[in-house]
Structures are given as C-alpha cells and as structure tokens.
Design a protein around this motif. Structure first.
Motif, PDB file in Angstrom:
ATOM      1  N   ASN A 237      -0.892   5.254   2.349  1.00 37.65           N
ATOM      2  CA  ASN A 237      -1.388   4.061   2.514  1.00 37.65           C
ATOM      3  C   ASN A 237      -0.175   3.006   2.780  1.00 37.65           C
ATOM      4  O   ASN A 237      -0.134   1.689   2.311  1.00 37.65           O
ATOM      5  CB  ASN A 237      -1.830   3.706   1.078  1.00 37.65           C
ATOM      6  CG  ASN A 237      -2.896   2.682   1.465  1.00 37.65           C
ATOM      7  OD1 ASN A 237      -3.347   2.263   2.353  1.00 37.65           O
ATOM      8  ND2 ASN A 237      -3.437   1.874   0.216  1.00 37.65           N
ATOM      9  N   GLU A 238       0.491   3.346   3.734  1.00 36.15           N
ATOM     10  CA  GLU A 238       1.610   2.481   4.507  1.00 36.15           C
ATOM     11  C   GLU A 238       1.077   2.081   5.953  1.00 36.15           C
ATOM     12  O   GLU A 238       0.157   2.793   6.296  1.00 36.15           O
ATOM     13  CB  GLU A 238       2.885   3.148   4.110  1.00 36.15           C
ATOM     14  CG  GLU A 238       3.329   3.236   2.936  1.00 36.15           C
ATOM     15  CD  GLU A 238       4.563   3.843   2.911  1.00 36.15           C
ATOM     16  OE1 GLU A 238       5.147   3.709   1.576  1.00 36.15           O
ATOM     17  OE2 GLU A 238       5.089   4.695   3.628  1.00 36.15           O
ATOM     18  N   ASN A 239       1.829   1.177   6.659  1.00 32.32           N
ATOM     19  CA  ASN A 239       1.772   1.050   8.036  1.00 32.32           C
ATOM     20  C   ASN A 239       3.012   0.824   8.722  1.00 32.32           C
ATOM     21  O   ASN A 239       3.427   0.205   9.395  1.00 32.32           O
ATOM     22  CB  ASN A 239       1.038  -0.509   7.894  1.00 32.32           C
ATOM     23  CG  ASN A 239       0.458  -0.406   9.480  1.00 32.32           C
ATOM     24  OD1 ASN A 239       0.390   0.262  10.257  1.00 32.32           O
ATOM     25  ND2 ASN A 239       0.248  -1.954   9.840  1.00 32.32           N
ATOM     26  N   ARG A 240       3.882   2.136   8.512  1.00 34.01           N
ATOM     27  CA  ARG A 240       5.167   2.000   9.286  1.00 34.01           C
ATOM     28  C   ARG A 240       5.127   2.432  10.483  1.00 34.01           C
ATOM     29  O   ARG A 240       4.205   3.420  11.027  1.00 34.01           O
ATOM     30  CB  ARG A 240       6.013   2.952   8.538  1.00 34.01           C
ATOM     31  CG  ARG A 240       6.254   2.631   6.985  1.00 34.01           C
ATOM     32  CD  ARG A 240       7.121   3.608   6.278  1.00 34.01           C
ATOM     33  NE  ARG A 240       7.385   3.188   4.834  1.00 34.01           N
ATOM     34  CZ  ARG A 240       8.174   2.265   4.415  1.00 34.01           C
ATOM     35  NH1 ARG A 240       8.807   1.779   5.104  1.00 34.01           N
ATOM     36  NH2 ARG A 240       8.267   2.185   2.882  1.00 34.01           N
ATOM     37  N   PRO A 241       6.274   2.074  11.217  1.00 36.28           N
ATOM     38  CA  PRO A 241       6.065   2.517  12.661  1.00 36.28           C
ATOM     39  C   PRO A 241       6.943   3.946  12.663  1.00 36.28           C
ATOM     40  O   PRO A 241       7.401   4.194  11.935  1.00 36.28           O
ATOM     41  CB  PRO A 241       7.126   1.518  13.618  1.00 36.28           C
ATOM     42  CG  PRO A 241       7.602   0.735  12.456  1.00 36.28           C
ATOM     43  CD  PRO A 241       7.041   0.872  11.100  1.00 36.28           C
ATOM     44  N   CYS A 242       6.410   4.656  13.725  1.00 36.82           N
ATOM     45  CA  CYS A 242       7.006   6.202  13.744  1.00 36.82           C
ATOM     46  C   CYS A 242       7.825   6.388  14.927  1.00 36.82           C
ATOM     47  O   CYS A 242       7.516   5.800  16.035  1.00 36.82           O
ATOM     48  CB  CYS A 242       5.876   7.131  13.791  1.00 36.82           C
ATOM     49  SG  CYS A 242       6.029   8.802  14.485  1.00 36.82           S
ATOM     50  N   LEU A 243       8.970   6.863  14.664  1.00 37.97           N
ATOM     51  CA  LEU A 243       9.960   7.174  15.908  1.00 37.97           C
ATOM     52  C   LEU A 243      10.281   8.699  15.887  1.00 37.97           C
ATOM     53  O   LEU A 243      10.509   9.468  15.045  1.00 37.97           O
ATOM     54  CB  LEU A 243      11.419   6.584  15.396  1.00 37.97           C
ATOM     55  CG  LEU A 243      12.581   6.930  16.272  1.00 37.97           C
ATOM     56  CD1 LEU A 243      12.543   6.469  17.712  1.00 37.97           C
ATOM     57  CD2 LEU A 243      13.803   6.335  15.978  1.00 37.97           C
ATOM     58  N   ILE A 244      10.120   9.292  17.122  1.00 31.68           N
ATOM     59  CA  ILE A 244       9.940  10.593  17.368  1.00 31.68           C
ATOM     60  C   ILE A 244      11.246  11.013  18.404  1.00 31.68           C
ATOM     61  O   ILE A 244      11.050  10.680  19.546  1.00 31.68           O
ATOM     62  CB  ILE A 244       8.855  11.158  18.039  1.00 31.68           C
ATOM     63  CG1 ILE A 244       7.416  10.391  17.291  1.00 31.68           C
ATOM     64  CG2 ILE A 244       8.697  12.558  18.148  1.00 31.68           C
ATOM     65  CD1 ILE A 244       6.234  10.448  18.403  1.00 31.68           C
ATOM     66  N   PRO A 245      12.152  11.365  17.969  1.00 29.38           N
ATOM     67  CA  PRO A 245      13.189  12.153  18.705  1.00 29.38           C
ATOM     68  C   PRO A 245      12.838  13.351  19.241  1.00 29.38           C
ATOM     69  O   PRO A 245      12.429  14.198  18.537  1.00 29.38           O
ATOM     70  CB  PRO A 245      14.632  12.092  17.760  1.00 29.38           C
ATOM     71  CG  PRO A 245      14.108  11.301  16.515  1.00 29.38           C
ATOM     72  CD  PRO A 245      12.825  11.655  16.393  1.00 29.38           C
ATOM     73  N   LEU A 246      13.063  13.601  20.538  1.00 36.11           N
ATOM     74  CA  LEU A 246      12.614  14.875  20.919  1.00 36.11           C
ATOM     75  C   LEU A 246      13.328  15.428  22.211  1.00 36.11           C
ATOM     76  O   LEU A 246      13.945  14.589  23.006  1.00 36.11           O
ATOM     77  CB  LEU A 246      10.974  14.930  21.074  1.00 36.11           C
ATOM     78  CG  LEU A 246      10.431  13.716  22.070  1.00 36.11           C
ATOM     79  CD1 LEU A 246      10.983  13.356  23.441  1.00 36.11           C
ATOM     80  CD2 LEU A 246       8.933  13.856  21.941  1.00 36.11           C
ATOM     81  N   GLY A 247      13.253  16.641  22.768  1.00 41.07           N
ATOM     82  CA  GLY A 247      13.765  17.008  24.100  1.00 41.07           C
ATOM     83  C   GLY A 247      12.662  16.489  24.831  1.00 41.07           C
ATOM     84  O   GLY A 247      11.480  16.385  24.755  1.00 41.07           O
ATOM     85  N   VAL A 248      12.944  16.021  26.243  1.00 41.29           N
ATOM     86  CA  VAL A 248      12.262  15.325  27.006  1.00 41.29           C
ATOM     87  C   VAL A 248      10.975  16.043  27.334  1.00 41.29           C
ATOM     88  O   VAL A 248      10.000  15.367  27.702  1.00 41.29           O
ATOM     89  CB  VAL A 248      12.825  14.599  28.136  1.00 41.29           C
ATOM     90  CG1 VAL A 248      13.510  15.886  28.894  1.00 41.29           C
ATOM     91  CG2 VAL A 248      12.405  13.673  29.167  1.00 41.29           C
ATOM     92  N   ASP A 249      10.979  17.443  27.457  1.00 42.41           N
ATOM     93  CA  ASP A 249       9.778  18.245  27.930  1.00 42.41           C
ATOM     94  C   ASP A 249       8.745  17.928  26.973  1.00 42.41           C
ATOM     95  O   ASP A 249       7.563  18.267  27.337  1.00 42.41           O
ATOM     96  CB  ASP A 249      10.204  19.643  28.084  1.00 42.41           C
ATOM     97  CG  ASP A 249      10.763  20.389  26.599  1.00 42.41           C
ATOM     98  OD1 ASP A 249      11.439  19.416  25.925  1.00 42.41           O
ATOM     99  OD2 ASP A 249      10.310  21.451  26.187  1.00 42.41           O
TER     100      ASP A 249
END
Ligand code: TRP
Length: 380
Positions: free
Chosen positions: A209-221
């Motif tokens: 029950n939160e509203n946090r932003p999500c950050l996704i580190p990933l391989g560009v593919d």
C-alpha cells in the motif's frame, strides 16, 4: 563477417552500436549532469557509471526528484533461469547491489521460470533446478537479505496472476508481434509473457500500500518489454518505471552478440575453477594485439577491441591502474599474453571469494523468497 546488429530480448546479434540503439529505442544517454547528480546523492560514483558501462536511461530524473523529496524508489531486476550464471550476467547486478547499499532500497528480483519454459526447449524440472542454482549466485553477490525479495513467477503466481491479467488485457497480439518479431506459430504462453515481466513494476506498491517509483537496471536487450509495460502500467493507474540500461559485457570470443552460457567457450561461469578460467582466457579471449611480438612492440595493441582489456574494465576498480594498462597495451609495452595474465588473476581472485560465499548462500534461499498469502480471499 560482421552481422547486422539486432537487439531484442530473444536475439542479440552483430556488433552493437550503442549510439544507434539510443536512437532506435528512444532512450536517453546518461549525461555528465546525471552522473554528477547520482554521485552527489550516493556519495560516490560506481566505476560502471564512470566508465559508461551503464550508458542510457528512461525517466531517471523523475526517480531522483522523488528521492530528493523523500519518496524512495525500489529496485526491480530479474533473470530467466535457463542455465548457469556467468560473468556477463553479474555486471548489471553489481550495480544493483551498489544502488541498494547506497540508497538503502528494497530490491525485487524476478525469476522468470515461466519465460524460460515457454521460450526454450528445456523441461520444467531442469528450469526449477537452474532457478535454485541462480538464486545461490545472486545471494552470494551480497544483496541485503532484509531488503531483497525473490519473486518466482510460477511460485508466486497466486499474487502475480491477478495483476498480470490486467496488464495482458491492455496489450494486443499485434503489439507483441511488432515488438518481438513473433508470428502466428509462436505459442500462446510466450505471447502472454510480457505481462508477467510487467507485474513487479507495481506489485510491491500493491502489497505494501505504497506509491514508490520503480527503478529497473537491466541489460539493454530487455528494454523492448518495458517499452510496452511503461504505457500499460500508466493506464492501470501506476507510475511508469525508470530504467537504467547496461551495455553487454563482450563474449570471450569477440565483440559480436552477447555472452551466453549455452556457448560455454564464450562465457566464464561463476563455478569455473581457476584452471578452467585460465584455459578459457588463454585459448579464447579475442585479442586486439598484433600477430608477432615484434610487430606488437612496434605498433601496439588495440584495447578497444581486446576482450581481456574490455573485461578488466569490469574487474579492475582502480582507474589509474586501468589507464596504465591501457597505455602500456597501446604502446606495445604490454603483450597480449601479459594482459591475459592480469585478467586471469583478477577474475580468479573474484571467483574465489564468490565461490566461498556460494557455499554459505545455499542455506539462505528461504530468507530471500518473498512470503505472502494470496491477497484475494473468497468470502463465502
Ligand atoms: N527476461 C529476463 C531474462 O530473460 C528476466 C527478467 C525479468 C528481467 N524481469 C526483469 C531482466 C527485469 C531485467 C529486468 O533474463
């Protein structure tokens, strides 16, 4: 022969031109200003950011703005568990760990056993085995057990599926065809799959029950999945995730494509012995050196295409030392065989620690698995 560049989640071919990819994918190059800001907030800058190994982003500014206002982001990344973890996987995760430590954030780690079952020809049992093996390597990298939550698609289906159908309803077959090059003969599970990879972008907020932003580190593919996700989650009333894109660590045999554990001679596995590491590097590491020693002394080597040097950029943290090696190689003072020795030592030292930590990690899997009951109760 150079193959034409192709970058999708299911196929990486040719020599990747990252500037071209920035245009094609419509992502933003990480600027000096972005890096300065990360450095200011984190108190230091990870070498992978300084060295352009992470090179692009989507919406990073928004996540950092919210962070500065006191709304901390959570991290989300994942692995398709179809084989052993190799050095090519862990570059992204080492930055994830740094972000977790520096920003003191939660990390949601998705294991897409469904994806690997649907896309390859491995049986489900074997994939379950790799899921467990991969978990051991990921734990051994040192993520915070209190703040790291493993989501396994088939295991956590009870909480994921009700959200995945909401996502799936907003994605058409023609979008999937266009994004991944699918046609009518692809199995229907693989068409649905992007919905599962979208869910962890907002599931933590629903669960808590939160509203946090999500950050996704990933391989560009992996970006093509999230290009679809970003539009859809917004329609469902969630925030678009921010993304940090990593380049591929080159395969041992040369600069084309990406490293793959199915091509054992193009990758070094986390469980390889010191002898095996030495053998693979000596035999296969693509060299930017000259044909003879005399010619090398005279003309020098090319560190930009030399895989041993490129790999050192991941394992030699000291900028000055790395630069010295680069200069020595370019001038011909350092031979390919000597450069390879430096790399072999570095990797074996790293793997020695990792393999020790692996032994301890085996008993910790349960601490990392996210525990919940289904959120949906049937009132009768
Ligand atoms: N599809 C990814 C793979 O094949 C796994 C994955 C799931 C992932 N969610 C992710 C990767 C989020 C990066 C970010 O490995």
């Amino acid at each position: 022969m150079t193959k034409k560049m192709k970058v999708t989640p299911y196929d990486v071919r040719g020599k990747v031109n990252y500037d071209k990819l920035i245009n094609e994918f419509g992502v933003k190059k990480l600027s000096e200003g972005d890096l300065k800001r990360i450095e200011r907030l984190a108190g230091e800058l990870h070498p992978y950011l300084r060295r352009g190994i992470f090179f692009a982003h989507r919406d990073l500014k928004r996540v950092l703005d919210e962070y500065e206002k006191g709304n901390k982001f959570f991290l989300y990344t994942g692995i398709g568990p179809s084989g052993p973890i190799h050095l090519g996987h862990i570059g992204t995760w080492r930055l994830v760990k740094w972000l977790q430590d520096r920003f003191d954030t939660d990390l949601w780690f998705q294991f897409t056993d469904d994806e690997k079952f649907l896309y390859g020809n491995k049986g489900f049992k074997e994939i379950r085995r790799w899921t467990k093996e991969n978990m051991i390597d990921i734990i051994a990298l040192g993520f915070n057990p209190k703040k790291t939550h493993f989501l396994v698609d088939t295991l956590h289906a009870g909480i994921m599926y009700p959200e995945a159908i909401k996502v799936a309803k907003k994605i058409t077959f023609s979008t999937i065809k266009a994004s991944f090059g699918f046609n009518d003969s692809n199995n229907i599970g693989s068409i649905f799959y992007t919905a599962m990879q979208t869910v962890p972008i907002f599931l933590p907020n629903i669960l808590r029950n939160e509203n946090r932003p999500c950050l996704i580190p990933l391989g560009v593919d992996q970006d093509p999945h999230f290009r679809i996700s970003r539009d859809v989650v917004e329609k469902l009333g969630h925030k678009k995730p921010a993304i940090l894109h990593a380049k591929f660590m080159p395969a041992l045999r040369g600069p084309e494509g990406k490293m793959s554990s199915s091509l054992t001679n193009s990758a070094i596995l986390m469980t390889d012995s010191p002898k095996e590491v030495e053998r693979k590097i000596k035999k296969y590491a693509f060299s930017g050196g000259q044909k003879t020693i005399a010619e090398h002394r005279q003309k020098g080597g090319n560190p930009d295409i030399d895989v041993s040097f490129q790999w050192l950029r991941y394992f030699e943290e000291d900028d000055e030392r790395l630069n010295q090696i680069r200069e020595d190689y370019k001038s011909g003072r350092l031979l390919t065989s000597e450069l390879k020795e430096i790399l072999i030592k570095k990797i074996n030292a790293f793997l020695k620690v990792h393999q020790e930590r692996r032994k301890k990690a085996k008993d910790k899997i349960n601490d990392f698995l996210f525990k919940t009951r289904s959120l949906y109760k049937i009132d009768v």
